[in-house]
Scaffold this active site. Structure first.
Site, short mmCIF file in Angstrom:
data_model
loop_
_atom_site.label_atom_id
_atom_site.label_comp_id
_atom_site.label_asym_id
_atom_site.label_seq_id
_atom_site.Cartn_x
_atom_site.Cartn_y
_atom_site.Cartn_z
N ARG A 1 0.84 -1.19 0.00
CA ARG A 1 0.00 0.00 0.00
C ARG A 1 0.88 1.24 0.00
NH1 ARG A 1 -4.38 0.61 4.70
NH2 ARG A 1 -2.49 0.78 5.94
N THR B 1 -0.91 7.57 -1.07
CA THR B 1 -2.21 7.46 -1.73
C THR B 1 -3.09 6.36 -1.15
OG1 THR B 1 -1.43 5.85 -3.36
CG2 THR B 1 -1.10 8.19 -3.88
N ASP C 1 -0.58 -3.83 13.03
CA ASP C 1 -0.17 -4.30 11.72
C ASP C 1 0.02 -5.81 11.76
OD1 ASP C 1 1.87 -5.13 9.60
OD2 ASP C 1 1.51 -3.05 9.00
N ASP D 1 3.55 -7.20 10.67
CA ASP D 1 4.60 -6.96 11.67
C ASP D 1 4.43 -7.89 12.87
OD1 ASP D 1 5.94 -4.98 10.29
OD2 ASP D 1 4.78 -3.35 11.17
#
Length: 209
Positions: free
Chosen positions: A104, A108, A200, A203
């Site tokens: 990602r 944006t 996340d 992670d």
């Protein structure tokens, strides 16, 4: 929400709560994800087609039902989707595995593809796309579109957590693709993370933060 299936089994919800805790270790997070994905696989594969074969029991010949695991493809959206694979493969060890690499863009929030590898004969196969988080939905929608272009026999999307924004994105782009999730959380923050969420997923699976 149309075509959205929340898996509310008590064991799924219990393990999800343990994964959400910020003090869960990498080892426990990874183990819980494997256990949870195995449990979710039972619901996701509930309508898999069966075929009759003839077998020999210790006492006689009979006709019995089996699935054709080779017709199933599990597609992991890298990298966090790999955390789902082992649990799903425990249920259907004969399944083929595809990978799609998307990251990602932090500015944006749009997906950028860097890897795509699928089994042959996708038009004959049932596909389950796996990714722990359905956040903005942009990466999921892009991945599903790439796979739809290969015209599989059927297509489902499975995630651990979903945000309402991600569900809306997916349903606008692919209203016919069912979504399976363990929970629909409240919203996204300004950075595109699910709230309350679990952080996340990549992670936490791989211990990279």
């Amino acid at each position: 929400m149309h075509n959205v299936h929340v898996i509310t089994h008590p064991l799924v919800q219990h393990k999800l709560t343990l994964m959400r805790r910020k003090d869960a270790s990498t080892n426990s997070f990874r183990r819980l994800l494997g256990e949870l994905s195995t449990l979710m696989a039972y619901e996701v594969t509930r309508d898999m087609p069966l075929q009759d074969i003839e077998i020999e029991t210790p006492l006689e010949t009979m006709t019995a039902k089996v699935i054709d695991g080779k017709k199933l493809v599990l597609v992991s959206i890298l990298r966090a989707g790999n955390g789902f694979l082992d649990g799903m493969l425990n249920v259907v060890p004969g399944a083929r595995v595809g990978h799609i690499g998307l990251y990602r863009d932090p500015q944006t929030l749009q997906p950028v593809e860097y890897y795509f590898k699928m089994p042959s004969g996708m038009h004959e196969r049932d596909v389950i796309v796996v990714d722990p988080m359905l956040a903005t939905g942009n990466s999921a929608a892009a991945a599903v579109q790439r796979i739809r272009d290969m015209r599989p026999r059927s297509l489902k999307f499975v995630c651990l957590l979903a945000a309402p924004e991600g569900i809306a994105t997916m349903q606008q782009a692919h209203p016919e693709v069912p979504i399976y999730t363990a929970a629909i959380d409240r919203e996204l923050d300004a950075h595109g993370y699910i709230l309350p969420g679990l952080g996340d997923a990549g992670d936490r699976i791989f211990g990279t933060k």
